[in-house]
Design an enzyme around this catalytic site. Structure first.
Site, PDB file in Angstrom:
ATOM      1  N   ASP A 108      28.716  41.629  17.454  1.00  0.00           N
ATOM      2  CA  ASP A 108      28.909  40.543  16.795  1.00  0.00           C
ATOM      3  C   ASP A 108      29.670  39.569  17.695  1.00  0.00           C
ATOM      4  OD1 ASP A 108      31.495  41.384  17.218  1.00  0.00           O
ATOM      5  OD2 ASP A 108      31.700  42.018  14.902  1.00  0.00           O
ATOM      6  N   ILE A 109      29.944  38.388  17.191  1.00  0.00           N
ATOM      7  CA  ILE A 109      30.549  37.441  18.057  1.00  0.00           C
ATOM      8  C   ILE A 109      31.886  37.899  18.993  1.00  0.00           C
ATOM      9  CG2 ILE A 109      32.290  36.117  16.605  1.00  0.00           C
ATOM     10  CD1 ILE A 109      31.172  33.579  17.705  1.00  0.00           C
TER      11      ILE A 109
END
Length: 134
Positions: A19-20
């Site tokens: 994810d980010i």
């Protein structure tokens, strides 16, 4: 207490699984554990597809998930499993360890049941493959 593992496989985190924050998205651990179960079946000479064609389908009934330490892009990890049988349920104890420091990253208890021709039933084929009957 560490379970008695009956199978393990090595995998690597791919960048699109993160994810980010740069850590593996939580849902991807489910893919890792499912892939491990399928590889385990394959190692036993069991064809998931052939049993499906015979009307025998294992399905997940319940999962308990514990996220312990994050995996990151390019981490290599070892996915291990143990199995026991409780009534109609196959209970998989699945642990994922980071390879570089052997730290537990994820732990799951996955309960599967079999549908035989669409009905909840015992599967002698899976019992035999998993060593619960000789």
């Amino acid at each position: 207490m560490q379970p008695e593992y009956v199978f393990e496989t090595e995998m690597e985190v791919r960048d699109y699984e993160c994810d980010i924050q740069g850590i593996v998205n939580n849902a991807n651990y489910l893919h890792y554990t499912e892939h491990t179960r399928h590889l385990y079946l394959k190692s036993l000479g069991v064809s998931f597809a052939k049993l499906h064609d015979q009307g025998i389908d294992p399905v997940v009934a319940r999962m308990n998930l514990q996220y312990k330490a994050p995996l990151h892009n390019d981490d290599v990890f070892i996915s291990r499993l143990a199995i026991r049988k409780e009534g109609l349920r196959y209970v998989f104890l699945q642990d994922i360890y980071r390879k570089d420091d052997n730290r537990l990253a994820f732990r799951a208890t996955v309960e599967l049941v079999c549908l035989v021709n669409g009905r909840l039933a015992n599967s002698p084929e899976y019992d035999k493959a998993f060593g619960f009957i000789k």
